[in-house]
Enzyme design. Structure first.
Site, mmCIF file in Angstrom:
data_model
loop_
_atom_site.group_PDB
_atom_site.id
_atom_site.type_symbol
_atom_site.label_atom_id
_atom_site.label_comp_id
_atom_site.label_asym_id
_atom_site.label_seq_id
_atom_site.Cartn_x
_atom_site.Cartn_y
_atom_site.Cartn_z
ATOM 1 N N ASP A 1 7.779 7.507 -10.005
ATOM 2 C CA ASP A 1 7.760 6.434 -9.033
ATOM 3 C C ASP A 1 6.476 6.587 -8.230
ATOM 4 O OD1 ASP A 1 8.656 4.392 -7.408
ATOM 5 O OD2 ASP A 1 9.524 5.797 -5.980
ATOM 6 N N LYS A 2 6.074 5.541 -7.553
ATOM 7 C CA LYS A 2 4.850 5.690 -6.775
ATOM 8 C C LYS A 2 5.150 5.953 -5.297
ATOM 9 C CE LYS A 2 2.603 2.241 -5.222
ATOM 10 N NZ LYS A 2 2.529 2.580 -3.803
ATOM 11 N N GLU B 1 -0.226 -4.206 6.321
ATOM 12 C CA GLU B 1 -0.351 -5.083 7.475
ATOM 13 C C GLU B 1 -0.129 -4.309 8.755
ATOM 14 O OE1 GLU B 1 2.200 -8.491 7.120
ATOM 15 O OE2 GLU B 1 0.412 -9.686 6.748
ATOM 16 N N LYS C 1 -7.271 -13.277 5.234
ATOM 17 C CA LYS C 1 -7.574 -11.950 4.677
ATOM 18 C C LYS C 1 -6.977 -11.883 3.280
ATOM 19 C CE LYS C 1 -3.587 -9.259 6.091
ATOM 20 N NZ LYS C 1 -2.839 -8.975 7.277
ATOM 21 N N ARG D 1 -7.601 1.215 -0.028
ATOM 22 C CA ARG D 1 -7.131 -0.145 -0.331
ATOM 23 C C ARG D 1 -7.919 -1.107 0.546
ATOM 24 N NH1 ARG D 1 -1.462 0.419 -1.673
ATOM 25 N NH2 ARG D 1 -0.901 -1.301 -0.327
ATOM 26 N N ASP E 1 6.063 -1.833 -7.030
ATOM 27 C CA ASP E 1 5.035 -2.313 -6.115
ATOM 28 C C ASP E 1 4.033 -3.225 -6.804
ATOM 29 O OD1 ASP E 1 3.889 -2.464 -3.675
ATOM 30 O OD2 ASP E 1 3.960 -0.300 -3.341
ATOM 31 N N ARG F 1 5.740 -3.818 -10.610
ATOM 32 C CA ARG F 1 6.736 -4.875 -10.425
ATOM 33 C C ARG F 1 7.953 -4.635 -11.306
ATOM 34 N NH1 ARG F 1 6.818 -7.041 -5.945
ATOM 35 N NH2 ARG F 1 4.777 -7.422 -5.106
ATOM 36 N N ASP G 1 15.111 4.413 -8.272
ATOM 37 C CA ASP G 1 14.715 5.326 -9.343
ATOM 38 C C ASP G 1 15.903 5.973 -10.032
ATOM 39 O OD1 ASP G 1 12.029 4.924 -8.558
ATOM 40 O OD2 ASP G 1 12.328 6.371 -6.946
#
Lengths: 980, 360
Positions: A312-313, A415, A479, A513, A595, A708, A738
């Protein structure tokens, strides 16, 4: 019989304890309290008593008990915010809204209890983002979709209370439908062991048959005539009957070939090696006070064979904490700090910027570049505009429970980080209503009118807001991803764009990022005109999405570039290093995340899963079978063109339509490639007949990212790998999303992080940092595997050697099932004389120590190919056993044949012979284990020499005068006439 | 041998737990055992350690083997097969069960004299004393003198447990099949008058504690003690009249004890008598012609068995046994050869694979 009983009872007790623990944790969950509406009153009840059709009340920060239809909530328009971290791993808040007929009931219990709608909905399924049903209430039908449904596993946030109607409970809930089947995990070695035991049984049958035939022949030729001295038993009428009886006698005598104690010993070894994991201080995470834990004790050796790691991330590779790290404003890069000589300063030497001028600053925020603060203080126009846009262009909610203590609730952590940064530099987003945004700019409160939000989606990859400033100017702030925004910029800022892109590339190469920030001033007339069209589009029923986005495009153009933000999603400590080591150990890592693709790719680069010097990273994002097939084949064509030819062995093999299960061999690509595939494409690839294409392409890549993903897809990917590749898979994750993958993989590892306990409870091993994976696999796994393999090969060897001596003896005693050894020795051999040394070896042996294991990850490879114990190794053990038993029988035989002692007495009697053979046997197997042991601890010395000593004590006792079992002086003949 | 004692310094896993923490730390104990850091000796087999071992084994085993082989070859041993299945054999007449008692004489010549104590064995071939049912067909408590077992022998003795409703003493197939030929040896001198050679029996087991002593049940009057029992079916005499010497009767009769110790293999020899050395000057059995007188009672030809009489001298390593010497020589040579081969291989490839001494 006794060993069998011992085996069974030990296994039974172990399983009973496991079951009991599981029951306890189930009970805990079942007995959690929930508020149920009964007879017009709220009543506290247990989770397990919730039934379909009940109306329940949920409060802020409570987990959702079942899949429920939202009826009403405390928020305006019956909005309810939920966090779905346990479902898809995303930590941002999502909004659910009740339909208006029910939301009017609010919290009036009398209305709620009188509610008598009827819900018709689809059968329980595992699709998290789909639901359709019809509510019939007061004669009218209302359409229900997944926006009205709160799923089990979500957590209510920012909502004081909400009421819901239970639709699915227990196993019908989408979470449980997604959790996959729970199966008892067995290791490959386990399977192999069972196969081998079957083989041995078969071999035993054959040997017994051969001996029985031998006996029949002997009985016919010799035994029949020998009856003058040894008459047959009354019930033996012919040599055939005698042979049948002998078959069973030999079956009993040779049963030591089928090692019953093997299973007990294997359990003990695994338990020991599991305890080592629990005891490892280097896998203890002090900040959370959590040691590593082996929750199952049956999978240890498989840890040394892992080939594919599915990770998993969020929360596993990353800490899931976003930090505003750098920015480039109007062509100037802020964030790096340099000392006087122009050298970049490392983090530890940096000084935090002082934000004391700003009372509303977040004390946890840290930034190191003073020049940016100075620019803000000086009142630099661009810098102010930049931060103003950050403080306006977002969908963050703020909470201010105590004056001056702002808490931001962000839909995405990025954000949140940006708004927090703006807040600290003096542009504090204070609160919002649906029409206004209040920002405290350098101490002055300003109210912006929020005209429109042009929200984010995956295609647009940007979001914008249009606000009316207190000065009555209409501004658009935007943005988004750099690739998109660049296209939309006004030609006048192309030179600024070039400079900024340079900065952006710098930041991206550091794994940050990045987002581009731009603005546009709109004139009133244009806006009014556009606004009309926008409203039209909003109200349209057909093609609403596409019409909206085309309207958006009309206004999002000719943007003026402001700058770039760079956010760091902090990786957990040691993740890149761990991944490098795992890669060196030829372990393939696949990141399966719910994600976004960009985020996942970013992380992949920053944690070294993808490297900049990779030959190519393929992206599969087709929306139909054909496109995906083409994309996959193009990728394969690049990596290994010959694999597409008809002459490729695998293609030939596949055209023969082999029956399942079949195995796809490993293919090697001609370079270093990566693959990115998203969940929508994956759905086609997994469900269609593309799975082999997918597997072959993906397995050639050094790193694979699937984004995703739904929880079930994660499991499907793991299952796919398990189905066609004979490799050991390991899934590591931290959230409830997971769980299915953790259960599906051969080994499930739970990271005990912030996302609840679901993953941990379903895993086989847990610890709290991803970096411990390298220790788990390369140190503990490797040792466990090596130990288990050494154990098995030695164990089989010693039993074959022990037992097969009887086989050779059969040819000299008329196949009469006479044993070579005396009864005591047979009883003690497996139980006492040889059990401890081999256990000692398999609990303490280390071929190389942990430092070397980690320094040379290549040492891990033999396990992946299962080189240390397989059928071939088993046959080797068998051959070695046959050879040893041959020597052990025939050398003493040759020595004692017609032999006399030096006082003239003959010594070819049965007892001397037994003693010589069994003593030689003990010596041989002890020397063998001594040769196999590479790590001689005190314990090894004690058990090995102790067992040998114990044998001699026992023999001395049994053969001494007092016991009168044999004559006294046999020890005299324990000369070293045996070899090996 | 490259050895290293592996006791590493303590390496801690992470920063120490925050002091003053309310919760008890769950950090595992830092013991060498739990951290798998027990001090250990890690022998590494290298060419330098293994090759000498091969050579040493070779150098030790080959001389031992040669020594044993030479000694074994110097032992005088003669075997006389007197089964009598060949028609030419003097004992052929005894194959028929009608002739009782049957005495046959076989003449033989010793080419060389036998010196020192000479042992006389009888040897049987194709006789399965190690057959499972045969081996267990005895009652040890009866043999130990237990009076209840005497009258009620164990079931293991079937079918030689009772005869005509009387318990058999000693019961069982082993006892029943006891070897009962009588062998006598004569030296045929020049005057062709055979001189009997003294065959001693009492000394055979003398001086040693008889552990498996099957004490005669009871004391003075053996016959009284064995009252109520009957002799084994095949025996000519009951157990208390096995020998003229009253001390060598009952279950402690030496021939009986020797017989009861079952052989491991179907071909075996058992000690029969001892021919004692007379003096240093005269050989015990000078070269010459001898005759062996056999009172032929024991039938073996039914099952193709063979009977032999063996005369053998003894050395420090026991009787004649070429196998042991050859085995030592073989193992020694193989070890030595392997050593040479490995040495050559090692010498050839030493440089490319000198990995045993990696250090960090």
């Amino acid at each position: 019989m006794t060993p069998l009983m011992v085996v069974l009872s030990i296994t039974a007790v172990k399983d009973a304890i496991d079951d009991l623990k599981r029951h306890q944790s189930d009970d805990r969950v079942n007995n959690l309290p929930v508020l149920l509406l009964v007879n017009g009153k709220m009543k506290e009840d247990k989770w397990m008593n919730v039934q379909v059709g009940d109306i329940i009340k949920l409060e802020n920060n409570q987990p959702v008990v079942a899949d429920i239809l939202l009826l009403s909530s405390s928020e305006p328009y019956s909005l309810t915010y939920i966090e779905t971290a346990d479902l898809d791993g995303e930590t941002n808040l999502k909004v659910k809204q009740a339909i208006s007929v029910t939301s009017d009931m609010e919290d009036r219990l009398e209305l709620l209890s009188a509610f008598n709608g009827e819900v018709r909905c689809e059968a329980p399924n595992n699709k998290l983002d789909r639901f359709s049903g019809i509510l019939t209430y007061k004669g009218k039908n209302y359409f229900l979709d997944h926006d009205k449904l709160l799923l089990r596993g979500c957590i209510i946030r920012n909502t004081d209370w909400c009421y819901g109607l239970v639709i699915y409970t227990g196993p019908d809930t989408k979470l449980m439908q997604n959790s996959g089947k729970s199966t008892v995990k067995r290791t490959q070695i386990d399977h192999l062991m069972n196969v081998l035991v079957l083989w041995i049984f078969l071999g035993l049958g054959i040997i017994c048959f051969v001996l029985a035939v031998g006996h029949g022949i002997w009985q016919n030729k010799k035994g029949y005539h020998f009856q003058i001295f040894l008459p047959w038993e009354k019930y033996v009428s012919s040599s055939a009957v005698s042979a049948i009886l002998i078959f069973w006698s030999y079956f009993i005598i040779l049963n030591t070939m089928v090692p019953i104690s093997l299973y007990v010993s294997v359990e003990i070894i695994r338990l020991g090696n599991s305890l080592y994991i629990n005891w490892d201080r280097k896998m203890f995470y002090a900040p959370r006070n959590t040691p590593a834990q082996a929750r199952t004790t049956t999978l240890n050796e498989e840890l040394g064979q892992v080939k594919y790691v599915f990770s998993d991330k969020t929360g596993t590779l990353t800490q899931n904490i976003m930090i505003f790290n750098k920015c480039s404003i109007n062509g100037k890069l802020y964030g790096d700090t340099y000392d006087k000589d122009g050298q970049r300063v490392t983090v530890s030497e940096k000084e935090k910027v002082d934000f004391s001028y700003n009372k509303l600053a977040d004390p946890k925020f840290s930034f190191y570049d003073k020049t940016l603060v100075e620019a803000v203080k000086k009142g630099d126009h661009w810098v102010h505009l930049f931060f103003r846009s950050l403080s306006l262009c977002h969908t963050v909610m703020s909470e201010e429970k105590v004056e001056g203590m702002l808490v931001y609730q962000a839909q995405s952590p990025d954000e949140g980080a940006l708004v927090t940064a703006a807040r600290n530099f003096g542009f504090v987003f204070r609160s919002r209503t649906s029409e206004t945004v209040i920002v405290v700019e350098m101490g002055k409160t300003r109210v912006y009118q929020l005209l429109t939000i042009l929200d984010f989606n995956n295609v647009r990859k940007r979001m914008s807001v249009i606000v009316r400033t207190p000065e009555d100017r209409i501004m658009l702030f935007c943005k988004g991803a750099d690739t998109i925004i660049c296209e939309l910029l006004h030609p006048s800022c192309s030179s600024l764009c070039d400079v900024t892109m340079e900065h952006l590339d710098d930041c991206a190469s550091e794994g940050l990022r990045t987002l581009m920030v731009a603005y546009r001033e709109l004139d009133e007339a244009f806006f009014q005109d556009w606004s009309k069209r926008h409203t039209e589009a909003c109200l349209s029923l057909e093609n609403r999405e596409s019409r909206l986005s085309s309207v958006y495009e009309e206004v999002e153009k000719d943007l003026m570039l402001l700058g770039v933000t760079a956010i760091e999603d902090k990786l957990q400590d040691g993740v890149p290093e761990t991944i490098i080591i795992l890669k060196k150990a030829k372990i393939r890592l696949w990141v399966l995340t719910g994600d976004k693709q960009e985020t996942a790719v970013n992380i992949a680069y920053s944690c070294n899963l993808f490297e900049d010097e990779m030959d190519e990273v393929f992206v599969v994002e087709g929306r139909d079978d054909e496109t995906i097939r083409k994309e996959l084949r193009t990728a394969r064509n690049k990596m290994k063109p010959e694999s597409l030819l008809d002459s490729d062995p695998i293609n030939i093999y596949l055209t023969t339509k082999p029956e399942l299960p079949f195995e796809i061999p490993e293919e090697v690509a001609n370079g270093n490639y990566g693959l990115i595939i998203d969940g929508y494409s994956l759905a086609y690839a997994l469900e269609g007949n593309l799975e082999l294409e997918l597997l072959r392409t993906a397995c050639m890549c050094k790193g694979v990212i699937c984004c995703r993903m739904t929880p079930l897809q994660k499991a499907q990917v793991v299952e796919l790998m398990k189905r066609y590749k004979k490799v050991v898979t390991l899934a590591v994750g931290d959230g409830a999303n997971d769980v299915s993958m953790i259960k599906a993989a051969h080994i499930g590892v739970g990271i005990s992080g912030q996302e609840g306990l679901q993953a941990m409870l379903n895993s086989d091993f847990t610890f709290s940092q991803f970096q411990y994976l390298q220790r788990l696999l390369l140190v503990h796994g490797r040792w466990s595997y090596n130990r288990m393999c050494k154990f098995l090969s030695y164990f089989f060897y010693k039993n074959f050697t022990f037992t097969l001596v009887h086989f050779w003896y059969a040819f000299f005693n008329g196949f009469s099932a006479q044993t070579v050894y005396e009864t005591w020795f047979i009883t003690c051999y497996n139980l006492v004389y040889t059990s401890l040394p081999v256990l000692g070896m398999s609990l303490f042996d280390q071929d190389v120590n942990e430092t070397w294991s980690l320094l040379f990850p290549e040492l891990y490879e033999p396990g992946q190919h299962n080189l240390y114990f397989n059928k071939k190794e088993f046959v080797k053990c068998l051959m070695h056993g046959i050879y040893s038993s041959f020597v052990l029988f025939f050398v003493p035989m040759g020595t004692l044949y017609n032999a006399e002692r030096n006082d003239g007495k003959d010594i070819s009697d049965y007892q001397s012979f037994s003693l010589v053979v069994q003593t030689s046997l003990i010596w041989v197997v002890t020397i063998q284990i001594a040769l196999k042991t590479t790590y001689w601890t005190m314990i090894s010395h004690v058990v090995i020499w102790g067992s040998l000593g114990f044998y001699f004590c026992m023999s001395f006792l049994l053969y001494s005068d007092g016991l009168c079992l044999a004559f006294p002086d046999v020890f005299q003949f324990l000369a070293p006439e045996k070899k090996e | 041998m490259a050895m290293n004692y592996n006791a590493k310094d303590e390496v801690d896993g992470g920063p120490p737990c925050a002091p003053g923490g309310t919760a008890k730390t769950r950090r595992p104990d830092n013991t060498a055992f739990k951290q798998q850091r027990l001090p250990a000796w890690q022998p590494i087999l290298t060419a330098g350690t293994v090759l000498p071992i091969f050579f040493i084994i070779g150098l030790i085993f080959i001389p031992i083997g040669i020594g044993i082989f030479v000694t074994s070859n110097n032992i005088r041993e003669i075997e006389i097969d007197y089964t009598g299945t060949e028609p030419s054999s003097p004992c052929n007449k005894c194959l028929s069960p009608d002739v009782t008692p049957c005495i046959c004489t076989i003449n033989f010549t010793l080419e060389k004299s036998f010196e020192g104590n000479v042992f006389m064995y009888y040897g049987l071939s194709n006789f399965y004393q190690n057959h499972r049912r045969y081996v267990k067909s005895r009652d040890d408590s009866q043999l130990n003198g237990d009076s209840s077992a005497l009258l009620n022998p164990s079931k293991e003795c079937e079918p030689y447990r009772r005869n005509e409703d009387k318990p058999i003493a000693p019961c069982g197939a082993i006892a029943n099949s006891m070897f009962n030929d009588t062998l006598e040896l004569f030296l045929i001198g020049n005057d062709s008058y055979p001189v009997p050679i003294t065959l001693k029996r009492k000394v055979l087991l003398g001086g040693q504690i008889k552990c498996e002593i099957q004490k005669s049940p009871g004391g003075d009057n053996l016959e009284e003690r064995f009252k109520g029992t009957t002799k084994p079916v095949n025996w000519l005499n009951p157990v208390y009249v096995l020998d003229s010497d009253p001390d060598n009767n009952g279950f402690i009769n030496e021939d009986f004890i020797v017989w009861m110790r079952t052989a491991a293999l179907p071909t075996f020899r058992k000690l029969y008598r001892l021919i004692e050395r007379k003096s240093d000057l005269h050989p015990t059995l000078p070269a010459g012609r001898y005759s062996l007188n056999i009172t032929y009672n024991y039938p073996v030809h039914y099952f193709d068995g063979r009977k032999r009489m063996i005369l053998s001298t003894i050395s420090w390593m026991g009787g004649k046994n070429p196998f042991l010497g050859i085995a030592y020589i073989a193992v020694g040579s193989i070890s030595f050869l392997l050593g040479v081969v490995l040495l050559v291989i090692n010498h050839k490839y030493r440089n490319s694979s000198n990995t045993a001494d990696i250090t960090i």
